[in-house]
Write an enzyme that holds these catalytic residues in place. Structure first.
Site, PDB file in Angstrom:
ATOM      1  N   SER A 156      -6.647 -13.897  86.644  1.00 54.74           N
ATOM      2  CA  SER A 156      -6.439 -15.337  87.528  1.00 54.74           C
ATOM      3  C   SER A 156      -7.700 -15.796  87.874  1.00 54.74           C
ATOM      4  O   SER A 156      -7.954 -16.726  88.122  1.00 54.74           O
ATOM      5  CB  SER A 156      -5.632 -14.884  88.847  1.00 54.74           C
ATOM      6  OG  SER A 156      -6.290 -13.629  89.286  1.00 54.74           O
ATOM      7  N   ARG A 175     -16.822 -19.816  70.825  1.00 52.35           N
ATOM      8  CA  ARG A 175     -15.967 -18.760  71.682  1.00 52.35           C
ATOM      9  C   ARG A 175     -14.499 -18.953  71.036  1.00 52.35           C
ATOM     10  O   ARG A 175     -13.766 -17.760  70.960  1.00 52.35           O
ATOM     11  CB  ARG A 175     -16.008 -19.089  73.069  1.00 52.35           C
ATOM     12  CG  ARG A 175     -17.515 -18.611  73.561  1.00 52.35           C
ATOM     13  CD  ARG A 175     -17.673 -19.021  74.999  1.00 52.35           C
ATOM     14  NE  ARG A 175     -16.432 -17.832  75.737  1.00 52.35           N
ATOM     15  CZ  ARG A 175     -16.810 -16.625  76.286  1.00 52.35           C
ATOM     16  NH1 ARG A 175     -18.133 -16.195  76.124  1.00 52.35           N
ATOM     17  NH2 ARG A 175     -16.045 -16.223  76.975  1.00 52.35           N
ATOM     18  N   HIS A 186     -11.540 -15.934  70.424  1.00 57.01           N
ATOM     19  CA  HIS A 186     -10.246 -15.641  70.981  1.00 57.01           C
ATOM     20  C   HIS A 186      -9.390 -15.565  69.654  1.00 57.01           C
ATOM     21  O   HIS A 186      -8.048 -15.031  69.820  1.00 57.01           O
ATOM     22  CB  HIS A 186      -9.840 -16.992  71.870  1.00 57.01           C
ATOM     23  CG  HIS A 186     -10.712 -16.802  73.061  1.00 57.01           C
ATOM     24  ND1 HIS A 186     -11.051 -15.663  73.869  1.00 57.01           N
ATOM     25  CD2 HIS A 186     -11.673 -17.737  73.605  1.00 57.01           C
ATOM     26  CE1 HIS A 186     -11.936 -16.020  75.021  1.00 57.01           C
ATOM     27  NE2 HIS A 186     -12.084 -17.089  74.646  1.00 57.01           N
ATOM     28  N   LEU A 227     -12.647  -2.039  85.855  1.00 56.02           N
ATOM     29  CA  LEU A 227     -11.089  -2.305  85.919  1.00 56.02           C
ATOM     30  C   LEU A 227     -11.055  -3.946  86.074  1.00 56.02           C
ATOM     31  O   LEU A 227      -9.775  -4.157  85.462  1.00 56.02           O
ATOM     32  CB  LEU A 227     -10.265  -1.634  86.970  1.00 56.02           C
ATOM     33  CG  LEU A 227     -10.386  -0.147  86.862  1.00 56.02           C
ATOM     34  CD1 LEU A 227      -9.233   0.254  88.078  1.00 56.02           C
ATOM     35  CD2 LEU A 227      -9.460   0.218  85.691  1.00 56.02           C
ATOM     36  N   ARG A 279     -10.118   0.272  77.539  1.00 49.36           N
ATOM     37  CA  ARG A 279     -11.030  -1.171  77.679  1.00 49.36           C
ATOM     38  C   ARG A 279     -12.159  -1.173  76.327  1.00 49.36           C
ATOM     39  O   ARG A 279     -12.641  -0.098  76.443  1.00 49.36           O
ATOM     40  CB  ARG A 279     -11.560  -1.278  79.077  1.00 49.36           C
ATOM     41  CG  ARG A 279     -12.536  -2.534  78.920  1.00 49.36           C
ATOM     42  CD  ARG A 279     -13.033  -2.770  80.464  1.00 49.36           C
ATOM     43  NE  ARG A 279     -13.551  -3.954  80.392  1.00 49.36           N
ATOM     44  CZ  ARG A 279     -13.543  -4.905  81.630  1.00 49.36           C
ATOM     45  NH1 ARG A 279     -13.121  -4.422  82.639  1.00 49.36           N
ATOM     46  NH2 ARG A 279     -14.265  -6.020  81.206  1.00 49.36           N
ATOM     47  N   LEU A 317      10.061  -1.431  71.946  1.00 47.42           N
ATOM     48  CA  LEU A 317       8.907  -1.389  72.481  1.00 47.42           C
ATOM     49  C   LEU A 317       8.814  -2.449  73.649  1.00 47.42           C
ATOM     50  O   LEU A 317       9.316  -3.589  73.396  1.00 47.42           O
ATOM     51  CB  LEU A 317       7.554  -1.593  71.612  1.00 47.42           C
ATOM     52  CG  LEU A 317       6.119  -2.133  72.161  1.00 47.42           C
ATOM     53  CD1 LEU A 317       5.456  -0.698  72.649  1.00 47.42           C
ATOM     54  CD2 LEU A 317       5.319  -2.719  71.427  1.00 47.42           C
ATOM     55  N   GLY A 342     -15.502 -13.464  73.517  1.00 50.71           N
ATOM     56  CA  GLY A 342     -16.747 -14.395  73.556  1.00 50.71           C
ATOM     57  C   GLY A 342     -18.213 -13.781  72.885  1.00 50.71           C
ATOM     58  O   GLY A 342     -18.772 -14.493  72.186  1.00 50.71           O
ATOM     59  N   ASP A 375     -11.254  -6.791  75.867  1.00 51.57           N
ATOM     60  CA  ASP A 375     -12.479  -7.517  76.384  1.00 51.57           C
ATOM     61  C   ASP A 375     -13.427  -7.731  75.041  1.00 51.57           C
ATOM     62  O   ASP A 375     -13.548  -6.769  74.097  1.00 51.57           O
ATOM     63  CB  ASP A 375     -13.087  -6.745  77.407  1.00 51.57           C
ATOM     64  CG  ASP A 375     -14.503  -7.410  78.248  1.00 51.57           C
ATOM     65  OD1 ASP A 375     -14.325  -8.616  78.238  1.00 51.57           O
ATOM     66  OD2 ASP A 375     -15.267  -6.673  78.685  1.00 51.57           O
TER      67      ASP A 375
END
Length: 243
Positions: A63, A30, A34, A192, A185, A128, A20, A17
């Site tokens: 989604s 942005r 990324h 979450l 996170r 992995l 941006g 997270d």
């Protein structure tokens, strides 16, 4: 996507997270956030292998992300294409098994073929297991699993009374993958965001107050060290974390 099946332990899941906001604070588009986030993915995979993690699951495209501007979605898909084309051979050489979880609906044919080809190429690797949650939402995953259960019950393949939590888990995208031991996170957010709601029931959480592009091997190692200091109880007696 096809469901992933592999046994093992030391499973770390990451909600990546802050791309941006990282870009916005630097006056950058942005898309650059990324792009830098992809570099962090590369570092995280390398760090996971060096730290002895056997399973790494990354939340790459939700989604719910379809509500973002079309140009940003196109940029994200373009980065995915470049990442696979640039890194797949190296990942395969290093023994990384790639899995993809999430819904296939709405994805372009070339994206689906590219992801399927990556899964097929690396299916026998064991160093992995890198699971990419792409076009993924946990509620959607659970609903799709429930639909498959209902279909099997209707077909007489399983009795309704035999659907235990363990049996239900085999209908999820993650199938026989171990549940995550640790969720990380980044960006300081404490939620979450519809990620692995079933699988994270007894995972330990570590929230890191840096944006994803600034996530380093040292921060990864510190999160695992924090996890190892905790006693995992699983609703019963305590057990020292071992990942």
């Amino acid at each position: 996507m096809g469901r992933c099946r592999q046994a093992g332990r030391a499973h770390v899941a990451i909600i990546m997270d802050g791309n941006g906001r990282w870009a916005a604070e630097r006056g950058l588009p942005r898309a650059e956030g990324h792009r830098q986030g992809v570099e962090s993915v590369r570092r995280a995979v390398e760090a996971a292998m060096e730290l002895g993690v056997t399973h790494l699951t990354l939340f790459s495209f939700s989604s719910e992300n379809w509500s973002r501007p079309k140009q940003e979605i196109n940029d994200l898909f373009g980065l995915l294409r470049r990442f696979v084309r640039r890194d797949l051979a190296e990942l395969h050489k290093n023994g990384v098994k790639i899995c993809v979880i999430g819904a296939r609906g709405g994805l372009e044919d070339d994206i689906l073929r590219m992801l399927d080809d990556a899964v097929e190429l690396t299916k026998d690797n064991a160093a992995l297991t890198l699971t990419i949650a792409f076009n993924y939402g946990a509620r959607d995953e659970i609903a799709r699993a429930a639909q498959r259960v209902a279909e099997d019950v209707k077909a007489g393949l399983v009795a309704a009374e035999d659907i235990t939590p363990e049996r239900f888990g085999t209908y999820l995208d993650t199938a026989d993958l171990p549940d995550p031991d640790l969720l990380i996170r980044t960006s300081g957010e404490l939620r979450l965001s519809n990620f692995l709601l079933w699988q994270l029931a007894y995972s330990e959480f570590v929230f890191v107050d840096v944006y994803w592009p600034d996530f380093t091997k040292e921060l990864f190692e510190a999160a695992i060290a924090e996890y190892q200091r905790r006693n995992r109880r699983f609703g019963g007696t305590s057990a020292r974390s071992t990942a």
